[in-house]
Design an enzyme around this catalytic site. Sequence first.
Site, mmCIF file in Angstrom:
data_model
loop_
_atom_site.group_PDB
_atom_site.id
_atom_site.type_symbol
_atom_site.label_atom_id
_atom_site.label_comp_id
_atom_site.label_asym_id
_atom_site.label_seq_id
_atom_site.Cartn_x
_atom_site.Cartn_y
_atom_site.Cartn_z
ATOM 1 N N ARG A 121 39.758 74.067 10.399
ATOM 2 C CA ARG A 121 39.126 74.593 11.623
ATOM 3 C C ARG A 121 39.318 73.708 12.850
ATOM 4 O O ARG A 121 38.598 73.816 13.838
ATOM 5 C CB ARG A 121 37.629 74.862 11.430
ATOM 6 C CG ARG A 121 37.344 75.840 10.337
ATOM 7 C CD ARG A 121 35.924 76.363 10.439
ATOM 8 N NE ARG A 121 35.528 76.976 9.207
ATOM 9 C CZ ARG A 121 35.927 78.175 8.812
ATOM 10 N NH1 ARG A 121 36.731 78.886 9.562
ATOM 11 N NH2 ARG A 121 35.531 78.656 7.650
ATOM 12 N N LYS A 145 51.311 71.289 37.150
ATOM 13 C CA LYS A 145 50.848 71.983 35.949
ATOM 14 C C LYS A 145 49.408 71.584 35.616
ATOM 15 O O LYS A 145 48.574 72.438 35.285
ATOM 16 C CB LYS A 145 51.792 71.697 34.773
ATOM 17 C CG LYS A 145 51.287 72.353 33.504
ATOM 18 C CD LYS A 145 52.290 73.090 32.727
ATOM 19 C CE LYS A 145 51.603 73.932 31.658
ATOM 20 N NZ LYS A 145 52.447 74.351 30.599
ATOM 21 N N GLU A 175 44.241 81.220 31.406
ATOM 22 C CA GLU A 175 45.145 82.154 32.083
ATOM 23 C C GLU A 175 44.478 83.477 32.474
ATOM 24 O O GLU A 175 45.008 84.564 32.229
ATOM 25 C CB GLU A 175 46.382 82.420 31.203
ATOM 26 C CG GLU A 175 47.574 82.890 32.008
ATOM 27 C CD GLU A 175 48.819 83.056 31.176
ATOM 28 O OE1 GLU A 175 49.340 82.053 30.679
ATOM 29 O OE2 GLU A 175 49.252 84.215 31.013
ATOM 30 N N ARG A 198 46.661 80.549 36.402
ATOM 31 C CA ARG A 198 47.644 80.010 35.445
ATOM 32 C C ARG A 198 48.834 80.943 35.269
ATOM 33 O O ARG A 198 49.897 80.543 34.828
ATOM 34 C CB ARG A 198 46.973 79.708 34.099
ATOM 35 C CG ARG A 198 47.937 78.982 33.158
ATOM 36 C CD ARG A 198 47.289 78.357 31.953
ATOM 37 N NE ARG A 198 48.303 77.673 31.150
ATOM 38 C CZ ARG A 198 48.044 76.858 30.169
ATOM 39 N NH1 ARG A 198 46.806 76.589 29.849
ATOM 40 N NH2 ARG A 198 49.019 76.288 29.482
ATOM 41 N N HIS A 243 59.095 83.932 33.182
ATOM 42 C CA HIS A 243 58.870 83.909 31.730
ATOM 43 C C HIS A 243 58.663 85.298 31.134
ATOM 44 O O HIS A 243 58.828 85.469 29.934
ATOM 45 C CB HIS A 243 57.672 83.024 31.384
ATOM 46 C CG HIS A 243 57.963 81.549 31.513
ATOM 47 N ND1 HIS A 243 58.355 80.974 32.695
ATOM 48 C CD2 HIS A 243 57.929 80.541 30.603
ATOM 49 C CE1 HIS A 243 58.539 79.671 32.514
ATOM 50 N NE2 HIS A 243 58.288 79.383 31.246
ATOM 51 N N HIS A 271 61.152 85.425 28.422
ATOM 52 C CA HIS A 271 60.761 85.427 26.998
ATOM 53 C C HIS A 271 61.353 86.640 26.280
ATOM 54 O O HIS A 271 61.755 86.553 25.115
ATOM 55 C CB HIS A 271 59.240 85.463 26.857
ATOM 56 C CG HIS A 271 58.602 84.109 26.980
ATOM 57 N ND1 HIS A 271 57.246 83.940 27.074
ATOM 58 C CD2 HIS A 271 59.132 82.866 27.026
ATOM 59 C CE1 HIS A 271 56.968 82.652 27.167
ATOM 60 N NE2 HIS A 271 58.095 81.980 27.145
ATOM 61 N N HIS A 309 65.489 78.621 25.561
ATOM 62 C CA HIS A 309 64.335 78.954 26.391
ATOM 63 C C HIS A 309 64.671 78.711 27.872
ATOM 64 O O HIS A 309 64.408 79.560 28.729
ATOM 65 C CB HIS A 309 63.133 78.103 25.976
ATOM 66 C CG HIS A 309 61.929 78.313 26.824
ATOM 67 N ND1 HIS A 309 61.202 79.476 26.813
ATOM 68 C CD2 HIS A 309 61.329 77.522 27.749
ATOM 69 C CE1 HIS A 309 60.205 79.387 27.675
ATOM 70 N NE2 HIS A 309 60.268 78.211 28.264
#
Length: 369
Positions: free
Chosen positions: A122, A226, A236, A240, A247, A251, A263
């Site tokens: 966890r 950043k 986000e 953000r 991207h 992506h 990438h």
Amino acid sequence: MAQGTLEIVIPGRPAKCSIFLGDHISRQFPVALLNEATSIAIVSDEVVARLYSGQLRQLFSKTKTTHIITIRHGERSKTLATASRIASRMSDLGLDRKSVLIALGGGVVGDLTGFVASIFKRGINYVQIPTTLLAQVDSSIGGKCGVDADWGKNQIGTFYQPICVFIDTSFLDTLPEHEVVNGLAEIVKSSIIANSSMFEKIESRTSDFFSIPELKSLIPSTVGIKSKVVETDEREANVRRILNYGHTIGHAIESSSDYSLSHGKSVVLGMMCEGWIACQSGIFDRKDFARQQSVLSKIRARYKIKTDFESRKVLRFVTLDKKNTAGIVRMSVPERIGKMDTGTDGNFTVSVSREQILQSLNWLRSGGN
Ligand code: GLY
């Protein structure tokens, strides 16, 4: 941020994340940070482990039992299966809730290690030691961790902050050229989204060859951008999203090429397409879009693409992007160099039609001019 340290403090979180930056900074790792740790496991890929894991192990094993867990190099390792193998190895080694993971490598190692740290028993502490320029200026900061799924990149993941990040710029001395271009593309992206003077600095260079000291000089401002964004909006929900410029389509291109395109390369292609769409829609200033394109040429990142991906496949992956809502594709795009569009609802995204995406891919395929 100059060479030195910076702290990311996320409101409502008790712990802060310290970022240490400088040449050979990982050798000065304050082992006291790990006083509470029962044991340490360094996670790395086979290439990086060969180069650097020995010296780090030596550093830690003076005070703690230190293990090394290696994975295969490359994006195709970033899967649930690898995460499960790492966790099972950690269990075999007797790691417990007070053990600490150290991610030593590029973005794949960092994202995987953070993800495993967030779920093992966890959640246990972890440290990022990024070894590529791209990971130093992007993925090691901000606590986005995760793995790729059959249905797309980073589709399974968590937000989980490292206790600290060591940006040891001496790792860049051995970085291959394609990795330099990958990182530079991310630096250019950061300047477009938030720092026009940094963009102008890159734009005003007369040579397209970046020396290692010059690259190193661009890192502090990029890390600063950043960190500030992450402090404001870790999850986000709004600002953000600006870090995602290039991207959304990037992506999708990367996933649809089955990760044969890197990438960095994919994000460049994504910035070209998303910038083009924003320019066609009258959002991104036309002259500034041309400046983006010329800076991408300057860093040797204007790729010619013909058969690396299928447009329909890209579209399918785009529709699964995490920023989309109610089936509407949403992207974060610039208004001008150094300023992102705030979007109609102030959430830093605009909606984009499937037709616009297909048109941008056709434009890219025809040379992107
Ligand atoms: N790489 C985008 C982010 O960390 O939000």
